[in-house]
Design a protein around this motif. Sequence first.
Motif, PDB file in Angstrom:
ATOM      1  N   SER A 245     -16.935   1.184 -16.535  1.00  0.00           N
ATOM      2  CA  SER A 245     -16.270   0.181 -17.465  1.00  0.00           C
ATOM      3  C   SER A 245     -15.420  -0.551 -16.256  1.00  0.00           C
ATOM      4  O   SER A 245     -15.220  -1.673 -16.415  1.00  0.00           O
ATOM      5  CB  SER A 245     -15.342   0.721 -18.402  1.00  0.00           C
TER       6      SER A 245
ATOM      7  N   LYS B 110     -17.392  -2.827 -14.535  1.00  0.00           N
ATOM      8  CA  LYS B 110     -18.306  -3.855 -15.370  1.00  0.00           C
ATOM      9  C   LYS B 110     -17.741  -5.331 -14.844  1.00  0.00           C
ATOM     10  O   LYS B 110     -18.906  -6.275 -14.854  1.00  0.00           O
ATOM     11  CB  LYS B 110     -17.642  -3.773 -16.823  1.00  0.00           C
ATOM     12  N   ASP B 111     -16.626  -5.606 -14.725  1.00  0.00           N
ATOM     13  CA  ASP B 111     -16.323  -7.158 -14.342  1.00  0.00           C
ATOM     14  C   ASP B 111     -16.312  -7.619 -12.923  1.00  0.00           C
ATOM     15  O   ASP B 111     -16.347  -8.554 -12.703  1.00  0.00           O
ATOM     16  CB  ASP B 111     -15.225  -7.621 -15.214  1.00  0.00           C
ATOM     17  N   LYS B 112     -15.994  -6.504 -12.040  1.00  0.00           N
ATOM     18  CA  LYS B 112     -15.823  -6.869 -10.570  1.00  0.00           C
ATOM     19  C   LYS B 112     -16.247  -5.581  -9.652  1.00  0.00           C
ATOM     20  O   LYS B 112     -16.176  -4.401 -10.106  1.00  0.00           O
ATOM     21  CB  LYS B 112     -14.473  -7.147 -10.316  1.00  0.00           C
TER      22      LYS B 112
ATOM     23  N   ASN C  25     -25.501  -1.375 -15.837  1.00  0.00           N
ATOM     24  CA  ASN C  25     -25.218  -2.211 -16.818  1.00  0.00           C
ATOM     25  C   ASN C  25     -25.670  -1.594 -18.232  1.00  0.00           C
ATOM     26  O   ASN C  25     -25.017  -1.552 -19.211  1.00  0.00           O
ATOM     27  CB  ASN C  25     -25.449  -3.501 -16.516  1.00  0.00           C
TER      28      ASN C  25
END
Length: 112
Positions: A21, A24-26, A85
């Motif tokens: 988690s 997840k974004d970076k 992912n």
Amino acid sequence: MNIENTKAQMRKGILEFCILSVLKDKDCYTSEILEILKDAKLLVVEGTVYPLLTRLKNDQLLSYRWEESTSGPPRKYYRLTEQGNDFLKELSITWKELSDAVHIITNSNSHE
């Protein structure tokens, strides 16, 4: 039964989900991951995270790249793979189901 052992087992069970988690974004290097986990009050040591990152990489859920740092040695930045992912999406669904079930059970007075 030792309460500290039970707490440690609960943390270990969700650590993989938390690390995926975080990524997840970076992309992050290990110290960043540890800092984010620490800020969330999830106490984890390097000796726990490094083997887990290696296992996630060997399972092709993560990849990494080396990047030069201005403040020290090169840093290994981890990122989610496409497979990672997809795995995270499945874990998120399972976590929501488990969380809802535990909430119902621990907050219900009907089984008294």
